[in-house]
Design an enzyme around this catalytic site. Sequence first.
Site, PDB file in Angstrom:
ATOM      1  N   ASP A   1      47.297  16.956 -23.747  1.00 33.68           N
ATOM      2  CA  ASP A   1      47.012  16.807 -22.323  1.00 33.68           C
ATOM      3  C   ASP A   1      48.147  17.397 -21.501  1.00 33.68           C
ATOM      4  OD1 ASP A   1      45.323  15.224 -20.156  1.00 33.68           O
ATOM      5  OD2 ASP A   1      47.434  14.849 -19.717  1.00 33.68           O
TER       6      ASP A   1
ATOM      7  N   TYR B   1      52.962  19.639 -14.215  1.00 27.98           N
ATOM      8  CA  TYR B   1      53.948  19.126 -15.168  1.00 27.98           C
ATOM      9  C   TYR B   1      55.059  20.149 -15.435  1.00 27.98           C
ATOM     10  CZ  TYR B   1      50.474  15.531 -16.424  1.00 27.98           C
ATOM     11  OH  TYR B   1      49.564  14.515 -16.408  1.00 27.98           O
TER      12      TYR B   1
ATOM     13  N   LYS C   1      44.884  20.629 -15.603  1.00 25.54           N
ATOM     14  CA  LYS C   1      44.482  19.959 -14.368  1.00 25.54           C
ATOM     15  C   LYS C   1      44.703  20.844 -13.142  1.00 25.54           C
ATOM     16  CE  LYS C   1      45.859  15.510 -16.338  1.00 25.54           C
ATOM     17  NZ  LYS C   1      46.743  15.984 -17.420  1.00 25.54           N
TER      18      LYS C   1
ATOM     19  N   HIS D   1      43.019  16.977 -10.584  1.00 22.94           N
ATOM     20  CA  HIS D   1      44.121  16.031 -10.779  1.00 22.94           C
ATOM     21  C   HIS D   1      44.031  14.842  -9.831  1.00 22.94           C
ATOM     22  CE1 HIS D   1      48.433  16.095 -12.550  1.00 22.94           C
ATOM     23  NE2 HIS D   1      48.072  14.862 -12.319  1.00 22.94           N
TER      24      HIS D   1
END
Length: 298
Positions: free
Chosen positions: A51, A56, A85, A118
């Site tokens: 994931d 990130y 996302k 997201h």
Amino acid sequence: MALSKDRGITMNDGNKIPILGFGTYSPDAVQKSKCEEATKIAIEVGFRHIDGAYVYETEEQVGRAIRAKISDGTVKREDIFYTGKLWSTFHRPELVRKCLEESLKKLQFDYMDLFIIHNPYSMKAMEACKDAGLVRSIGVSNFTRKQLEMILNKPGLKYKPAINQVECHPYRNQSKLLAFCKSNNIVLEGYSVLGSQRDPRWIDTNTPVLLEDPLLVAIAKKYNKSPALVAIRYQLQRGLVVLVKTYTRKRIEENAQAFTFQLSEEDMKSIDGLHKNMSFIKAEIFSGHPQYYPPDEE
């Protein structure tokens, strides 16, 4: 959404998602530097669901790790289920595919297995990405029941969300949202299932430490497992897809043992009783958005 023999759930579009996933969010530069090696370890010990997310800032590391394990023969690309996302700065329809393509470039992938919104604000352009073959499944994250209903009731909806990724743990077990998703053939996926990292940007640091809860500790001793494994197993038995994240080899290997035992019905009910509608995540940071709705109360 039947559970398959290979520990996966078939989503409403026919694609299958492994029920235990490895998370790659890293709160700081030090942790980001460890992401590549940790992802390799996760694949080595059996994780096939990775994931990630644009925000990130670990996609290049994750991509390198996956490609390395493909190169050494550990896995093939089709063995890995990768989730990306759509970040909130790309919600305008003309930017959705741009975000996806930027992530694919960093990963050096031809496609993603799952691409999700997201935060709960956009959908039609996501359908176009699926039609273009850049992603196999599309879904959402942090959507409340009301927001899901808005999508499901939208005229001209081509693909209903395959998954809804939300904060879910014994202190916030999302039982009503889980029932709603099951009734609409949408998989519920839980993050922060072990509580959460104490990252002050996103987390209320005044919240209690979930894995120190006396009940979880007692049940863990009963099964000779860790409180973390009990928290993971609890969600798996409820039918959720579960995300876990750690960069420590010992804990990565431990988390992969979630299939080696089963909680009794009595223990499941006891853990249900820990619910206090408490969130670790500070959702208020998104409250200024016109489509923001407070998290579901239970």
